[in-house]
Design a protein around this motif. Structure first.
Motif, PDB file in Angstrom:
ATOM      1  N   PRO A  29       0.876  -0.999   0.204  1.00 47.48           N
ATOM      2  CA  PRO A  29       0.183   0.049   0.015  1.00 47.48           C
ATOM      3  C   PRO A  29       0.969   1.319   0.119  1.00 47.48           C
ATOM      4  O   PRO A  29       1.208   1.238   0.475  1.00 47.48           O
ATOM      5  N   ALA A  30       0.403   2.410  -0.698  1.00 48.16           N
ATOM      6  CA  ALA A  30       1.529   3.588  -0.933  1.00 48.16           C
ATOM      7  C   ALA A  30       0.953   4.739   0.283  1.00 48.16           C
ATOM      8  O   ALA A  30      -0.466   4.547   0.840  1.00 48.16           O
ATOM      9  N   PRO A  31       1.822   5.158   0.955  1.00 53.50           N
ATOM     10  CA  PRO A  31       1.988   6.183   2.053  1.00 53.50           C
ATOM     11  C   PRO A  31       1.229   7.637   1.312  1.00 53.50           C
ATOM     12  O   PRO A  31       0.982   7.507   0.432  1.00 53.50           O
ATOM     13  N   VAL A  32       0.389   8.509   2.637  1.00 52.05           N
ATOM     14  CA  VAL A  32       0.086   9.503   2.104  1.00 52.05           C
ATOM     15  C   VAL A  32       1.362  10.091   1.539  1.00 52.05           C
ATOM     16  O   VAL A  32       3.070   9.416   1.919  1.00 52.05           O
ATOM     17  N   PRO A  33       1.696  11.156   0.622  1.00 49.13           N
ATOM     18  CA  PRO A  33       2.477  11.778   0.367  1.00 49.13           C
ATOM     19  C   PRO A  33       3.566  12.628   1.535  1.00 49.13           C
ATOM     20  O   PRO A  33       4.518  12.766   1.401  1.00 49.13           O
ATOM     21  N   GLY A 120      12.775  -2.698  13.582  1.00 45.66           N
ATOM     22  CA  GLY A 120      12.833  -3.493  12.317  1.00 45.66           C
ATOM     23  C   GLY A 120      11.795  -2.693  11.075  1.00 45.66           C
ATOM     24  O   GLY A 120      12.189  -1.247  10.765  1.00 45.66           O
ATOM     25  N   PRO A 121      11.728  -3.896  10.186  1.00 46.21           N
ATOM     26  CA  PRO A 121      10.581  -3.276   9.006  1.00 46.21           C
ATOM     27  C   PRO A 121       9.897  -2.950   9.413  1.00 46.21           C
ATOM     28  O   PRO A 121       9.058  -2.590  10.410  1.00 46.21           O
ATOM     29  N   THR A 122       9.224  -1.827   8.006  1.00 46.93           N
ATOM     30  CA  THR A 122       7.783  -1.251   8.557  1.00 46.93           C
ATOM     31  C   THR A 122       6.547  -1.916   8.356  1.00 46.93           C
ATOM     32  O   THR A 122       6.699  -2.918   8.133  1.00 46.93           O
ATOM     33  N   ASN A 123       5.574  -1.934   9.921  1.00 48.04           N
ATOM     34  CA  ASN A 123       5.076  -2.253  10.118  1.00 48.04           C
ATOM     35  C   ASN A 123       3.396  -1.325  10.038  1.00 48.04           C
ATOM     36  O   ASN A 123       2.513  -2.056  10.876  1.00 48.04           O
ATOM     37  N   TYR A 124       3.688   0.008  10.023  1.00 45.54           N
ATOM     38  CA  TYR A 124       2.090   0.621  10.175  1.00 45.54           C
ATOM     39  C   TYR A 124       2.475   1.450   8.822  1.00 45.54           C
ATOM     40  O   TYR A 124       3.501   2.551   9.021  1.00 45.54           O
ATOM     41  N   ILE A 125       1.396   2.312   7.975  1.00 42.50           N
ATOM     42  CA  ILE A 125       1.583   2.503   7.128  1.00 42.50           C
ATOM     43  C   ILE A 125       0.313   3.309   7.125  1.00 42.50           C
ATOM     44  O   ILE A 125      -0.950   2.564   6.939  1.00 42.50           O
ATOM     45  N   VAL A 126       0.478   4.648   6.872  1.00 43.41           N
ATOM     46  CA  VAL A 126      -0.183   5.842   7.163  1.00 43.41           C
ATOM     47  C   VAL A 126      -1.066   6.117   5.252  1.00 43.41           C
ATOM     48  O   VAL A 126      -0.048   6.448   4.718  1.00 43.41           O
ATOM     49  N   THR A 127      -2.173   5.105   4.725  1.00 42.28           N
ATOM     50  CA  THR A 127      -2.119   5.103   3.677  1.00 42.28           C
ATOM     51  C   THR A 127      -3.258   6.302   3.548  1.00 42.28           C
ATOM     52  O   THR A 127      -3.435   6.510   2.219  1.00 42.28           O
TER      53      THR A 127
END
Length: 195
Positions: A29-33, A120-127
């Motif tokens: 999923p793409a994050p917000v800009p 660690g790796p990304t596990n939370y993305i504000v989409t």
């Protein structure tokens, strides 16, 4: 009891549509800009979520509070009211992994299996994010989790539609999200596509 309700609702949601046409899981999923961290800090109410094992004790009023810690990371405090009408709380740390957008983070909780490492790796993305930071949609790279967060206890119909559209754009099915009972807001647990 909740586990049975969640299982039944998830089965209904899957039968209603599986997954929506969206980007392939490999794309993520793409994050917000751009996420302005100072504006994102504070308390968020969980208004809907993809059910997770760690959330099964929560009956209502699930919240996440974010504040800067002395190391420059984000102190995370998640709370809720349990089915036994007690308070449940867990504290953790979030670290921004994506300096370009600021919208991809690694969140960790000491003592929680698979989530106990501070880095660690990304596990939370504000989409998705309301222009006034009044609501947000959050998921992870594999789209297993998902949360609709808001500053207020409820959203109006237009904002709910924006959140559903954002969930679909992130490659998820809104039917897999269940509403989260919130004092002053929704009192039922229903698939987000039913509302």
């Amino acid at each position: 009891m909740l586990a049975g309700v969640v299982s039944a609702l998830c089965a209904t949601a899957l039968a209603a549509g599986g997954s929506a046409a969206a980007p392939s899981p490999a794309d993520g999923p793409a994050p917000v800009p751009r996420l302005e961290l100072e504006r994102y800090l504070g308390t968020w109410r969980q208004l809907a979520a993809v059910p997770q094992y760690f959330d099964l004790d929560c009956a209502r009023d699930t919240q996440a509070s974010y504040a800067l810690d002395p190391q420059g990371d984000i102190a995370v405090r998640n709370t809720c009211t349990t089915w036994a009408n007690t308070r449940n709380e867990i504290n953790g740390t979030a670290t921004v992994n994506d300096r370009e957008t600021g919208a991809q983070l690694h969140v960790s909780f000491p003592g929680v299996p698979t989530q106990d490492r501070r880095e660690g790796p990304t596990n939370y993305i504000v989409t998705a994010l309301g222009p006034d930071y009044s609501w947000a949609v959050v998921t992870d790279p594999s789209r297993i989790s998902g949360f609709v967060l808001a500053r207020a206890a409820s959203l109006d119909a237009d904002t709910w539609q924006q959140a559903r559209t954002a969930i679909t754009a992130a490659g998820q099915n809104p039917c897999l999200y269940l509403t989260s009972p919130t004092t002053g807001g929704e009192s039922r647990i229903v698939p987000l596509c039913a509302g």
